[in-house]
Design a protein around this motif. Structure first.
Motif, PDB file in Angstrom:
ATOM      1  N   ILE A 131      10.882  11.578  -7.178  1.00  0.00           N
ATOM      2  CA  ILE A 131      10.568  10.374  -7.969  1.00  0.00           C
ATOM      3  C   ILE A 131      10.260   9.201  -7.043  1.00  0.00           C
ATOM      4  O   ILE A 131       9.305   8.443  -7.288  1.00  0.00           O
ATOM      5  CB  ILE A 131      11.732  10.045  -8.930  1.00  0.00           C
ATOM      6  CG1 ILE A 131      11.806  11.105 -10.031  1.00  0.00           C
ATOM      7  CG2 ILE A 131      11.572   8.651  -9.535  1.00  0.00           C
ATOM      8  CD1 ILE A 131      13.039  11.004 -10.903  1.00  0.00           C
ATOM      9  N   PHE A 132      11.034   9.046  -5.969  1.00  0.00           N
ATOM     10  CA  PHE A 132      10.782   7.956  -5.023  1.00  0.00           C
ATOM     11  C   PHE A 132       9.386   8.069  -4.416  1.00  0.00           C
ATOM     12  O   PHE A 132       8.637   7.097  -4.387  1.00  0.00           O
ATOM     13  CB  PHE A 132      11.831   7.947  -3.907  1.00  0.00           C
ATOM     14  CG  PHE A 132      11.485   7.013  -2.790  1.00  0.00           C
ATOM     15  CD1 PHE A 132      11.654   5.648  -2.915  1.00  0.00           C
ATOM     16  CD2 PHE A 132      10.946   7.507  -1.603  1.00  0.00           C
ATOM     17  CE1 PHE A 132      11.310   4.780  -1.894  1.00  0.00           C
ATOM     18  CE2 PHE A 132      10.607   6.653  -0.566  1.00  0.00           C
ATOM     19  CZ  PHE A 132      10.787   5.281  -0.719  1.00  0.00           C
ATOM     20  N   PHE A 133       9.022   9.247  -3.934  1.00  0.00           N
ATOM     21  CA  PHE A 133       7.701   9.415  -3.318  1.00  0.00           C
ATOM     22  C   PHE A 133       6.577   9.213  -4.326  1.00  0.00           C
ATOM     23  O   PHE A 133       5.531   8.650  -4.002  1.00  0.00           O
ATOM     24  CB  PHE A 133       7.575  10.776  -2.633  1.00  0.00           C
ATOM     25  CG  PHE A 133       8.187  10.806  -1.265  1.00  0.00           C
ATOM     26  CD1 PHE A 133       7.646  10.064  -0.228  1.00  0.00           C
ATOM     27  CD2 PHE A 133       9.321  11.569  -1.010  1.00  0.00           C
ATOM     28  CE1 PHE A 133       8.207  10.071   1.036  1.00  0.00           C
ATOM     29  CE2 PHE A 133       9.885  11.583   0.253  1.00  0.00           C
ATOM     30  CZ  PHE A 133       9.335  10.834   1.271  1.00  0.00           C
ATOM     31  N   ALA A 134       6.766   9.643  -5.569  1.00  0.00           N
ATOM     32  CA  ALA A 134       5.741   9.448  -6.595  1.00  0.00           C
ATOM     33  C   ALA A 134       5.564   7.962  -6.895  1.00  0.00           C
ATOM     34  O   ALA A 134       4.431   7.466  -6.978  1.00  0.00           O
ATOM     35  CB  ALA A 134       6.115  10.208  -7.856  1.00  0.00           C
ATOM     36  N   LEU A 135       6.661   7.230  -7.049  1.00  0.00           N
ATOM     37  CA  LEU A 135       6.575   5.791  -7.314  1.00  0.00           C
ATOM     38  C   LEU A 135       5.980   5.043  -6.120  1.00  0.00           C
ATOM     39  O   LEU A 135       5.179   4.123  -6.296  1.00  0.00           O
ATOM     40  CB  LEU A 135       7.952   5.227  -7.667  1.00  0.00           C
ATOM     41  CG  LEU A 135       8.516   5.672  -9.013  1.00  0.00           C
ATOM     42  CD1 LEU A 135       9.942   5.150  -9.198  1.00  0.00           C
ATOM     43  CD2 LEU A 135       7.616   5.224 -10.147  1.00  0.00           C
ATOM     44  N   TYR A 136       6.373   5.440  -4.911  1.00  0.00           N
ATOM     45  CA  TYR A 136       5.815   4.807  -3.710  1.00  0.00           C
ATOM     46  C   TYR A 136       4.312   5.028  -3.636  1.00  0.00           C
ATOM     47  O   TYR A 136       3.545   4.103  -3.361  1.00  0.00           O
ATOM     48  CB  TYR A 136       6.497   5.361  -2.458  1.00  0.00           C
ATOM     49  CG  TYR A 136       5.867   4.856  -1.187  1.00  0.00           C
ATOM     50  CD1 TYR A 136       6.165   3.600  -0.706  1.00  0.00           C
ATOM     51  CD2 TYR A 136       4.942   5.630  -0.491  1.00  0.00           C
ATOM     52  CE1 TYR A 136       5.582   3.122   0.454  1.00  0.00           C
ATOM     53  CE2 TYR A 136       4.339   5.160   0.659  1.00  0.00           C
ATOM     54  CZ  TYR A 136       4.674   3.910   1.130  1.00  0.00           C
ATOM     55  OH  TYR A 136       4.076   3.433   2.268  1.00  0.00           O
ATOM     56  N   GLN A 137       3.874   6.242  -3.904  1.00  0.00           N
ATOM     57  CA  GLN A 137       2.445   6.566  -3.846  1.00  0.00           C
ATOM     58  C   GLN A 137       1.671   5.775  -4.895  1.00  0.00           C
ATOM     59  O   GLN A 137       0.588   5.247  -4.615  1.00  0.00           O
ATOM     60  CB  GLN A 137       2.249   8.068  -4.065  1.00  0.00           C
ATOM     61  CG  GLN A 137       0.900   8.576  -3.692  1.00  0.00           C
ATOM     62  CD  GLN A 137       0.664   8.554  -2.199  1.00  0.00           C
ATOM     63  OE1 GLN A 137       1.582   8.714  -1.421  1.00  0.00           O
ATOM     64  NE2 GLN A 137      -0.563   8.337  -1.795  1.00  0.00           N
ATOM     65  N   LEU A 138       2.208   5.664  -6.099  1.00  0.00           N
ATOM     66  CA  LEU A 138       1.549   4.890  -7.144  1.00  0.00           C
ATOM     67  C   LEU A 138       1.449   3.415  -6.759  1.00  0.00           C
ATOM     68  O   LEU A 138       0.398   2.793  -6.935  1.00  0.00           O
ATOM     69  CB  LEU A 138       2.306   5.034  -8.464  1.00  0.00           C
ATOM     70  CG  LEU A 138       2.128   6.356  -9.191  1.00  0.00           C
ATOM     71  CD1 LEU A 138       3.094   6.451 -10.362  1.00  0.00           C
ATOM     72  CD2 LEU A 138       0.707   6.506  -9.679  1.00  0.00           C
ATOM     73  N   ALA A 139       2.541   2.853  -6.263  1.00  0.00           N
ATOM     74  CA  ALA A 139       2.530   1.442  -5.871  1.00  0.00           C
ATOM     75  C   ALA A 139       1.536   1.197  -4.740  1.00  0.00           C
ATOM     76  O   ALA A 139       0.785   0.212  -4.757  1.00  0.00           O
ATOM     77  CB  ALA A 139       3.928   1.002  -5.447  1.00  0.00           C
ATOM     78  N   GLU A 140       1.507   2.092  -3.769  1.00  0.00           N
ATOM     79  CA  GLU A 140       0.579   1.923  -2.654  1.00  0.00           C
ATOM     80  C   GLU A 140      -0.873   2.032  -3.121  1.00  0.00           C
ATOM     81  O   GLU A 140      -1.713   1.202  -2.768  1.00  0.00           O
ATOM     82  CB  GLU A 140       0.854   2.969  -1.580  1.00  0.00           C
ATOM     83  CG  GLU A 140      -0.055   2.852  -0.388  1.00  0.00           C
ATOM     84  CD  GLU A 140       0.197   3.918   0.659  1.00  0.00           C
ATOM     85  OE1 GLU A 140      -0.449   3.845   1.715  1.00  0.00           O
ATOM     86  OE2 GLU A 140       1.020   4.824   0.421  1.00  0.00           O
ATOM     87  N   ASN A 141      -1.177   3.024  -3.935  1.00  0.00           N
ATOM     88  CA  ASN A 141      -2.563   3.264  -4.347  1.00  0.00           C
ATOM     89  C   ASN A 141      -3.095   2.228  -5.321  1.00  0.00           C
ATOM     90  O   ASN A 141      -4.285   1.931  -5.306  1.00  0.00           O
ATOM     91  CB  ASN A 141      -2.705   4.650  -4.955  1.00  0.00           C
ATOM     92  CG  ASN A 141      -2.592   5.740  -3.920  1.00  0.00           C
ATOM     93  OD1 ASN A 141      -2.803   5.508  -2.739  1.00  0.00           O
ATOM     94  ND2 ASN A 141      -2.220   6.924  -4.363  1.00  0.00           N
ATOM     95  N   TYR A 142      -2.239   1.696  -6.189  1.00  0.00           N
ATOM     96  CA  TYR A 142      -2.729   0.781  -7.217  1.00  0.00           C
ATOM     97  C   TYR A 142      -2.431  -0.689  -6.942  1.00  0.00           C
ATOM     98  O   TYR A 142      -3.029  -1.555  -7.574  1.00  0.00           O
ATOM     99  CB  TYR A 142      -2.161   1.171  -8.585  1.00  0.00           C
ATOM    100  CG  TYR A 142      -2.762   2.450  -9.081  1.00  0.00           C
ATOM    101  CD1 TYR A 142      -4.061   2.492  -9.558  1.00  0.00           C
ATOM    102  CD2 TYR A 142      -2.045   3.637  -9.046  1.00  0.00           C
ATOM    103  CE1 TYR A 142      -4.629   3.673  -9.996  1.00  0.00           C
ATOM    104  CE2 TYR A 142      -2.596   4.820  -9.488  1.00  0.00           C
ATOM    105  CZ  TYR A 142      -3.895   4.832  -9.962  1.00  0.00           C
ATOM    106  OH  TYR A 142      -4.454   6.002 -10.386  1.00  0.00           O
ATOM    107  N   LEU A 143      -1.540  -0.998  -6.019  1.00  0.00           N
ATOM    108  CA  LEU A 143      -1.215  -2.392  -5.722  1.00  0.00           C
ATOM    109  C   LEU A 143      -1.602  -2.804  -4.306  1.00  0.00           C
ATOM    110  O   LEU A 143      -2.284  -3.793  -4.103  1.00  0.00           O
ATOM    111  CB  LEU A 143       0.284  -2.650  -5.935  1.00  0.00           C
ATOM    112  CG  LEU A 143       0.811  -2.403  -7.348  1.00  0.00           C
ATOM    113  CD1 LEU A 143       2.319  -2.562  -7.378  1.00  0.00           C
ATOM    114  CD2 LEU A 143       0.150  -3.335  -8.328  1.00  0.00           C
ATOM    115  N   LEU A 144      -1.161  -2.040  -3.336  1.00  0.00           N
ATOM    116  CA  LEU A 144      -1.329  -2.440  -1.941  1.00  0.00           C
ATOM    117  C   LEU A 144      -2.746  -2.198  -1.418  1.00  0.00           C
ATOM    118  O   LEU A 144      -3.378  -3.111  -0.886  1.00  0.00           O
ATOM    119  CB  LEU A 144      -0.311  -1.702  -1.069  1.00  0.00           C
ATOM    120  CG  LEU A 144      -0.292  -2.073   0.396  1.00  0.00           C
ATOM    121  CD1 LEU A 144       0.142  -3.526   0.551  1.00  0.00           C
ATOM    122  CD2 LEU A 144       0.645  -1.168   1.154  1.00  0.00           C
TER     123      LEU A 144
END
Length: 118
Positions: A19-32
């Motif tokens: 779950i942590f890696f999925a949320l991190y990947q989503l935040a990186e791809n759509y925000l950062l």
């Protein structure tokens, strides 16, 4: 994730890591990433995201990698050229109002003092 699965079991730590890696990947791809590319290629974040998604849909991973530089190139080619600065009469650029610092301003280029006999 695989290390977590074999060392501590499936529940709860492995699920938490996934779950942590999925949320991190989503935040990186759509925000950062859109914000970083927006500043780098001078395009709005929504345009960067849209171009990346379109490139990914058409050509997969290679499309995502190539889409943003291609879009930035098209933007530069289609944008009007920047306004030129007016030239001075002697062929150099006209002053923008700021005076550049010179050796004379700092005192290093001064003539020797004639009153002291130097």
């Amino acid at each position: 994730m695989i290390v977590s699965l074999f060392t501590v079991g499936l529940w709860p730590r492995t699920i938490i890591v996934v779950i942590f890696f999925a949320l991190y990947q989503l935040a990186e791809n759509y925000l950062l990433v859109p914000r970083v590319f927006r500043n780098t290629v001078d395009m709005p974040a929504a345009a960067v995201l849209l171009v990346a998604l379109t490139g990914g849909t058409l050509l997969g991973l290679a499309g995502v990698i190539m889409a943003i530089p291609i879009a930035a190139t098209i933007k530069v080619v289609l944008s009007p050229p920047p306004a030129k600065e007016p030239a001075a009469r002697d062929g150099t650029r006209a002053s923008t109002g700021a005076t550049p610092a010179t050796d004379l301003d700092s005192g290093r280029g001064k003539e020797p003092n004639a009153s002291r006999g130097e």
